[in-house]
Motif scaffolding. Sequence first.
Motif, PDB file in Angstrom:
ATOM      1  N   ASP A  65      56.602  49.028  27.000  1.00 46.42           N
ATOM      2  CA  ASP A  65      56.536  49.982  28.113  1.00 46.42           C
ATOM      3  C   ASP A  65      56.949  49.244  29.376  1.00 46.42           C
ATOM      4  O   ASP A  65      56.125  48.637  30.060  1.00 46.42           O
ATOM      5  CB  ASP A  65      55.110  50.534  28.223  1.00 46.42           C
ATOM      6  CG  ASP A  65      55.007  51.622  29.269  1.00 46.42           C
ATOM      7  OD1 ASP A  65      56.052  52.050  29.802  1.00 46.42           O
ATOM      8  OD2 ASP A  65      53.864  52.051  29.563  1.00 46.42           O
TER       9      ASP A  65
ATOM     10  N   HIS B  14      56.092  56.210  18.483  1.00 46.21           N
ATOM     11  CA  HIS B  14      55.517  56.547  19.781  1.00 46.21           C
ATOM     12  C   HIS B  14      56.312  57.718  20.349  1.00 46.21           C
ATOM     13  O   HIS B  14      57.550  57.718  20.312  1.00 46.21           O
ATOM     14  CB  HIS B  14      55.584  55.339  20.723  1.00 46.21           C
ATOM     15  CG  HIS B  14      54.867  55.524  22.013  1.00 46.21           C
ATOM     16  ND1 HIS B  14      55.428  56.184  23.079  1.00 46.21           N
ATOM     17  CD2 HIS B  14      53.626  55.144  22.413  1.00 46.21           C
ATOM     18  CE1 HIS B  14      54.577  56.194  24.098  1.00 46.21           C
ATOM     19  NE2 HIS B  14      53.473  55.574  23.709  1.00 46.21           N
TER      20      HIS B  14
ATOM     21  N   ARG C 200      58.360  56.217  23.744  1.00 46.56           N
ATOM     22  CA  ARG C 200      59.159  54.996  23.613  1.00 46.56           C
ATOM     23  C   ARG C 200      59.861  54.890  22.264  1.00 46.56           C
ATOM     24  O   ARG C 200      60.703  54.017  22.072  1.00 46.56           O
ATOM     25  CB  ARG C 200      58.280  53.760  23.821  1.00 46.56           C
ATOM     26  CG  ARG C 200      57.564  53.721  25.166  1.00 46.56           C
ATOM     27  CD  ARG C 200      57.010  52.337  25.461  1.00 46.56           C
ATOM     28  NE  ARG C 200      56.133  51.838  24.423  1.00 46.56           N
ATOM     29  CZ  ARG C 200      54.825  52.097  24.347  1.00 46.56           C
ATOM     30  NH1 ARG C 200      54.259  52.882  25.257  1.00 46.56           N
ATOM     31  NH2 ARG C 200      54.084  51.597  23.377  1.00 46.56           N
TER      32      ARG C 200
END
Length: 232
Positions: A165, A155, A158
Amino acid sequence: RCLPPLSTTNHPSPRQWGLGGFRLKIKKMRCGDANGMEGDLCNIQANCSYGSCHGSAAAGKSQVRVVVVDTNVVLVANGQHQDVSPECVKNCALVLEGIMKKGRLALDDGFQILLEYQNKTQPKKGNRPGDAFVKWALNNRCNVKSVDQVTLLEHDERGFESFHDDPDLANFDAPDRKFVAVSGAHPNKPPIAQAADSKWLDWASALQRHGIDVDFLCKADIQRFHENKFGA
């Protein structure tokens, strides 16, 4: 999917946060059985639920449990953390022994955790508990009876899709996110064994909200480190 284990002289890094990757020197290794370690897993009041006991020496029934192991557990078991107590070293060594004998280890199928283990230990020639564990992990990487492999999807922000998240996890150390991501991507969300990184104390409650428990193997030590670093 199971690929041959890798041996590397450089620390691996995924394509995260614009850091890029390192060039790896790799060679193929065979999957097979590893020699276990001798010892009584239930001699101390340690969390040995990864192996043949659960919670204490008085435990009765055996229970196989999947666990994610932070690299510092391996290093502490090896005696590579000079500030921890002897009890902490023993606890970590017993937990690793329990996983090798009767537990299960969760790893990513992209080698990130395993390569970090290798980079900081001596699995080929070392005789320390952490070295033996890394050798076992390498040899049993393709053994579905001992190791659960999960796929991690990257990602851009992240690091991994399976890293949650959550604003309370926004400052989570980038190199440690792979351990959380493996637990998050595993269907059982196995606990993460943690030894001496005191910052995890601040993240534990947020991780628990997402179904991930952190097993602190050295509670007195890690609390002392946290107080010394951040205050009471």
